[in-house]
Design an enzyme around this catalytic site. Structure first.
Site, PDB file in Angstrom:
ATOM      1  N   LYS A  35       0.824  -1.214   0.000  1.00  0.00           N
ATOM      2  CA  LYS A  35       0.000   0.000   0.000  1.00  0.00           C
ATOM      3  C   LYS A  35       0.859   1.265   0.000  1.00  0.00           C
ATOM      4  O   LYS A  35       0.635   2.179  -0.786  1.00  0.00           O
ATOM      5  CB  LYS A  35      -0.935   0.018   1.225  1.00  0.00           C
ATOM      6  CG  LYS A  35      -1.864  -1.183   1.311  1.00  0.00           C
ATOM      7  CD  LYS A  35      -2.768  -1.117   2.538  1.00  0.00           C
ATOM      8  CE  LYS A  35      -2.046  -1.214   3.871  1.00  0.00           C
ATOM      9  NZ  LYS A  35      -1.336  -2.483   4.099  1.00  0.00           N
ATOM     10  N   ARG A 110      -9.506   0.390   8.951  1.00  0.00           N
ATOM     11  CA  ARG A 110      -9.095  -0.993   9.187  1.00  0.00           C
ATOM     12  C   ARG A 110     -10.166  -1.790   9.895  1.00  0.00           C
ATOM     13  O   ARG A 110      -9.975  -2.988  10.139  1.00  0.00           O
ATOM     14  CB  ARG A 110      -7.837  -0.995  10.057  1.00  0.00           C
ATOM     15  CG  ARG A 110      -6.543  -1.126   9.262  1.00  0.00           C
ATOM     16  CD  ARG A 110      -5.412  -1.051  10.257  1.00  0.00           C
ATOM     17  NE  ARG A 110      -4.243  -1.768   9.859  1.00  0.00           N
ATOM     18  CZ  ARG A 110      -3.187  -1.205   9.298  1.00  0.00           C
ATOM     19  NH1 ARG A 110      -3.200   0.070   8.984  1.00  0.00           N
ATOM     20  NH2 ARG A 110      -2.119  -1.926   9.030  1.00  0.00           N
ATOM     21  N   ARG A 144      11.838  -5.605   4.390  1.00  0.00           N
ATOM     22  CA  ARG A 144      11.394  -4.199   4.429  1.00  0.00           C
ATOM     23  C   ARG A 144      12.318  -3.348   5.289  1.00  0.00           C
ATOM     24  O   ARG A 144      12.734  -3.743   6.376  1.00  0.00           O
ATOM     25  CB  ARG A 144       9.959  -4.102   4.968  1.00  0.00           C
ATOM     26  CG  ARG A 144       9.526  -2.658   5.185  1.00  0.00           C
ATOM     27  CD  ARG A 144       8.047  -2.434   5.086  1.00  0.00           C
ATOM     28  NE  ARG A 144       7.277  -3.013   6.169  1.00  0.00           N
ATOM     29  CZ  ARG A 144       5.948  -2.914   6.249  1.00  0.00           C
ATOM     30  NH1 ARG A 144       5.261  -2.289   5.295  1.00  0.00           N
ATOM     31  NH2 ARG A 144       5.310  -3.461   7.259  1.00  0.00           N
ATOM     32  N   ARG A 177      11.337  -2.131  11.034  1.00  0.00           N
ATOM     33  CA  ARG A 177      10.253  -1.853  11.973  1.00  0.00           C
ATOM     34  C   ARG A 177      10.185  -2.945  13.029  1.00  0.00           C
ATOM     35  O   ARG A 177      10.291  -4.126  12.727  1.00  0.00           O
ATOM     36  CB  ARG A 177       8.917  -1.788  11.230  1.00  0.00           C
ATOM     37  CG  ARG A 177       8.623  -0.405  10.704  1.00  0.00           C
ATOM     38  CD  ARG A 177       7.439  -0.381   9.773  1.00  0.00           C
ATOM     39  NE  ARG A 177       6.258  -1.078  10.289  1.00  0.00           N
ATOM     40  CZ  ARG A 177       5.088  -1.095   9.663  1.00  0.00           C
ATOM     41  NH1 ARG A 177       4.950  -0.472   8.506  1.00  0.00           N
ATOM     42  NH2 ARG A 177       4.074  -1.741  10.177  1.00  0.00           N
ATOM     43  N   ARG A 188      -0.310  -9.894  12.881  1.00  0.00           N
ATOM     44  CA  ARG A 188      -0.921  -8.796  12.107  1.00  0.00           C
ATOM     45  C   ARG A 188      -1.754  -9.351  10.963  1.00  0.00           C
ATOM     46  O   ARG A 188      -2.790  -8.786  10.615  1.00  0.00           O
ATOM     47  CB  ARG A 188       0.170  -7.863  11.588  1.00  0.00           C
ATOM     48  CG  ARG A 188       0.760  -7.003  12.708  1.00  0.00           C
ATOM     49  CD  ARG A 188       2.113  -6.427  12.344  1.00  0.00           C
ATOM     50  NE  ARG A 188       2.063  -5.535  11.220  1.00  0.00           N
ATOM     51  CZ  ARG A 188       3.091  -5.272  10.430  1.00  0.00           C
ATOM     52  NH1 ARG A 188       4.265  -5.832  10.654  1.00  0.00           N
ATOM     53  NH2 ARG A 188       2.973  -4.444   9.428  1.00  0.00           N
TER      54      ARG A 188
END
Ligand code: ADP
Ligand code: ADP
Ligand code: ZN
Length: 231
Positions: A35, A110, A144, A177, A188
């Site tokens: 996203k 969400r 990431r 992160r 998640r």
């Protein structure tokens, strides 16, 4: 194939005018679906700002504000921050002037209550869902790297920065992160399937849902998005 706007408006408009028309777009998709990466491309294409609730929360944590303090434990556990907290935060953000001519929402709504609250304050044109299977997500997350200063996102293989671990845009050091470790990612993903995926039905019922394959490369995803949105 239906589009977010009638195809007739598309031919006569340049990108600046598209932005001025005020397209209000939601990006849906699992954590790591891409996203944020797509949003950074669409900002240019649509001429509107992108709002990432995750980035706002991470900045609050970095600055140790009351908002950050209340959000941190939820984020570290891979749970959602309570609706009333993020709804208030989002309302404040989209009331700002740069959102008048449209915006891209990355990571909000969400939950169904968040979507209902959003419908009360803005007319959403389209919800674009990036479809990516869970096993692909787990691989993406391990690579990431993010910039906590400007919010830019990289991947060690798919989208590396020009200089290792340095942000192309602002020069800050890139970090992993804390919620991107495998165990939290699994949590998640569960949270996504339980609480966020039902939003596809919510926007489908409003005739606003578009779904694209998000499991191909970054440029392929950009191309699918441009086609789906009629840009
Ligand atoms: P990702 O890009 O991997 O989906 P985000 O940066 O959007 O992750 O969000 C990171 C975390 O911030 C979420 O796991 C959640 O704890 C919190 N968060 C972000 N946006 C919301 C939201 N709209 N509602 C509740 N929690 C949120
Ligand atoms: P989200 O905002 O949905 O959590 P990101 O945009 O941060 O997802 O992307 C998650 C990771 O996957 C990042 O490291 C990003 O560079 C990488 N990525 C994003 N889109 C693609 C893609 N289409 N193909 C391969 N890797 C991608
Ligand atoms: Zn940066």
């Amino acid at each position: 194939k239906t589009r977010c706007w009638p195809a007739s408006t598309r031919v006569s408009l340049n990108k600046r005018e598209v932005g001025d028309m005020g397209m209000k777009l939601i990006l849906l998709g699992a954590p790591g679906a891409g996203k944020g990466t797509l949003a950074s491309y669409l900002i240019e294409q649509m001429g509107v700002p992108s709002i990432s609730t995750g980035n706002i929360l991470r900045e609050a944590i970095k600055n140790n504000t009351p908002l950050g303090q209340s959000a941190k434990e939820y984020m570290d556990a891979g749970k959602l921050v309570p609706d009333e907290v993020v709804i208030g935060m989002l309302k404040e953000r989209i009331a700002k002037r740069d959102c008048k001519s449209g915006f891209i929402l990355d990571g909000f709504p969400r939950t169904i209550p968040q979507a209902e609250a959003l419908d009360e304050i803005a007319h959403i044109d389209c919800a674009l869902s990036l479809e990516v299977a869970d096993d692909v997500i787990e691989k993406r997350m391990t690579g990431r790297r993010v910039c906590l200063r400007c919010g830019a996102t990289y991947h060690v293989e798919a989208n590396p920065p020009r200089v290792k671990d340095v942000c192309d845009i602002c020069g800050d050091k890139l970090v992993i992160r804390s919620d991107d470790q495998a165990e939290v990612v699994r949590h998640r993903l569960e949270t996504y399937h339980e609480q966020t995926e039902p939003l596809k039905g919510y926007y489908e019922a409003q005739g606003k849902l578009k779904s694209i394959d998000g499991a191909q490369g970054i440029t392929a995803t950009e191309k699918f998005a441009v086609e789906a949105l009629g840009l």
